[in-house]
Design a protein around this motif. Structure first.
Motif, PDB file in Angstrom:
ATOM      1  N   HIS A  34       1.169  -1.636  -0.177  1.00  0.00           N
ATOM      2  CA  HIS A  34      -0.019   0.099  -0.280  1.00  0.00           C
ATOM      3  C   HIS A  34       0.846   1.522  -0.204  1.00  0.00           C
ATOM      4  O   HIS A  34       1.472   0.984   0.489  1.00  0.00           O
TER       5      HIS A  34
ATOM      6  N   ASN B 246      -5.310  -5.912  -0.939  1.00  0.00           N
ATOM      7  CA  ASN B 246      -6.318  -5.921  -0.023  1.00  0.00           C
ATOM      8  C   ASN B 246      -6.623  -7.666   0.555  1.00  0.00           C
ATOM      9  O   ASN B 246      -7.525  -7.385   1.261  1.00  0.00           O
TER      10      ASN B 246
ATOM     11  N   GLU C  77      -4.854  -1.135   7.059  1.00  0.00           N
ATOM     12  CA  GLU C  77      -5.586  -0.503   5.916  1.00  0.00           C
ATOM     13  C   GLU C  77      -6.397  -0.770   5.598  1.00  0.00           C
ATOM     14  O   GLU C  77      -7.298  -1.769   5.869  1.00  0.00           O
TER      15      GLU C  77
ATOM     16  N   ARG D 242       2.275  -0.481  -8.003  1.00  0.00           N
ATOM     17  CA  ARG D 242       1.038  -0.432  -7.344  1.00  0.00           C
ATOM     18  C   ARG D 242      -0.135  -0.786  -8.627  1.00  0.00           C
ATOM     19  O   ARG D 242      -1.474   0.399  -7.864  1.00  0.00           O
TER      20      ARG D 242
ATOM     21  N   SER E 230      -6.948  -6.011  -5.055  1.00  0.00           N
ATOM     22  CA  SER E 230      -8.031  -5.121  -4.589  1.00  0.00           C
ATOM     23  C   SER E 230      -9.703  -5.064  -4.675  1.00  0.00           C
ATOM     24  O   SER E 230     -10.107  -4.491  -3.638  1.00  0.00           O
TER      25      SER E 230
ATOM     26  N   ASP F 101     -11.406   2.056  -3.108  1.00  0.00           N
ATOM     27  CA  ASP F 101     -10.688   2.205  -3.226  1.00  0.00           C
ATOM     28  C   ASP F 101     -10.920   3.385  -2.057  1.00  0.00           C
ATOM     29  O   ASP F 101     -10.550   3.727  -1.140  1.00  0.00           O
TER      30      ASP F 101
END
Length: 336
Positions: free
Chosen positions: A10, A79, A99, A166, A175, A182
């Motif tokens: 992240h 994630n 996170e 990323r 993700s 996000d």
């Protein structure tokens, strides 16, 4: 106090590492075993190379971090890897700051909450915007009753799509989605804190890939949320910030009540200008370091701001998933 940082995946991991490295009374050990074998982005290295650049200690495996017996860990992995690392921390009896989003499925989030509860460890979710002085002032105004009943809230969370190391942010297998996943969570979390016991009941959302048609994940979305208190919310969540803009993005909120309106922008404490030598715009932030405030609250406690906990993270995730259900069906979707 010993703190482990699990993964550099992240973008916030870089900030966390720098803050913890310089925090008095904290020993830091980092690990990023899932980093790509070859660095695909010189601008954003990972693994041991990044640890060396940051000047922090590094372990090759997560097991080595836990063998070091940390007091707390920060999970900054992709994630879909959150559950494994949170459950690993719970198994070792270690407090964890994870996170956002907490997870990508309700089942994973519920398992994480259950594991930490059974182990007697803390589970917090990294939502630094709660620590913005601008949000704190808006929150005090709302909770003080100065706006009366809250009628509507308009939020915008826009940033830029990460490239290089990323790109996983736009890979749904890692993700859980795209811009809707996000960027909806930041404002949905603020609402969970701001609106007290009010709960989201229904979501209508639309999304598209117009900003980056080459990506499978959505790059922009508009989410409308109805709460059982009668408050209606819209959230503009997008990766619309130009790649070379000097500022990554912003979180902006307008709160409309019966007696007045409050607006704030969480990342507007900066001085902007133009660098003639390099022929580019510049932005120099001078305000509160929100990541530092978040980490200080997690490690040492805070008197006036509550960290988002696992249950809050799950409620926020349910709002996001209802948004995906609505965007897929074209109809409003209930919040689970």
């Amino acid at each position: 106090m010993k703190v482990g940082l699990l993964s550099f995946a992240h973008t916030h991991a870089l900030s966390y590492a720098a803050v913890l490295r310089d925090m008095e009374g904290v020993e830091l050990l980092t690990s990023d075993p899932d980093a790509p074998a070859e660095n695909t982005s010189p601008e954003w290295p990972r693994g041991r190379e990044l640890a060396r650049e940051l000047g922090v200690d590094y372990a090759d495996t997560y097991d080595e971090v836990f063998a070091w017996q940390p007091d707390a860990v920060i999970v900054a992995a992709e994630n879909t890897h959150h559950r494994f690392l949170v459950e690993l921390a719970a198994h070792h009896g270690v407090d964890v700051l994870c996170e956002k989003p907490l997870a990508t499925t309700p089942e994973d989030a519920e398992a994480m909450i259950k594991a930490c509860r059974a182990a007697g460890t803390r589970l917090a979710v990294a939502h630094p915007v709660r620590f913005s002085p601008a949000y704190a002032a808006a929150r005090a105004t709302v909770h003080g009753g100065h706006l009366g009943k809250i009628l509507s809230i308009r939020g915008a969370n826009y940033g830029r799509l990460e490239d290089g190391a990323r790109t996983w942010f736009a890979d749904p297998t890692l993700s859980g989605g795209g811009a809707l996943m996000d960027h909806t969570v930041h404002i949905a979390d603020l609402l969970d804190d701001l609106l007290g016991h009010a709960r989201a009941t229904e979501v209508y959302a639309q999304s598209n890939t117009l900003l980056r048609p080459d990506h499978a994940a959505e790059t922009a979305g508009l989410v409308t949320i109805a709460y059982d208190s009668g408050t209606h919310v819209t959230i503009d969540c997008s990766w619309s910030q130009p790649a070379h803009h000097p500022q990554w993005g912003n979180v902006e909120v307008q709160i409309v009540g019966e007696k007045g309106t409050v607006e704030f922008a969480a990342f507007s404490q900066n001085v902007s200008g133009y660098d003639e030598r390099h022929r580019r715009a510049t932005v120099h932030p001078w305000g509160t370091d929100l990541d530092k405030s978040l980490l200080s609250a997690f490690l040492h406690g805070a008197d006036d701001i509550d960290l988002a906990d696992g249950e809050s993270g799950l409620r926020t995730l349910r709002v996001v998933l209802a948004g995906y259900a609505s965007a897929d069906s074209g109809q409003p979707a209930p919040v689970g």
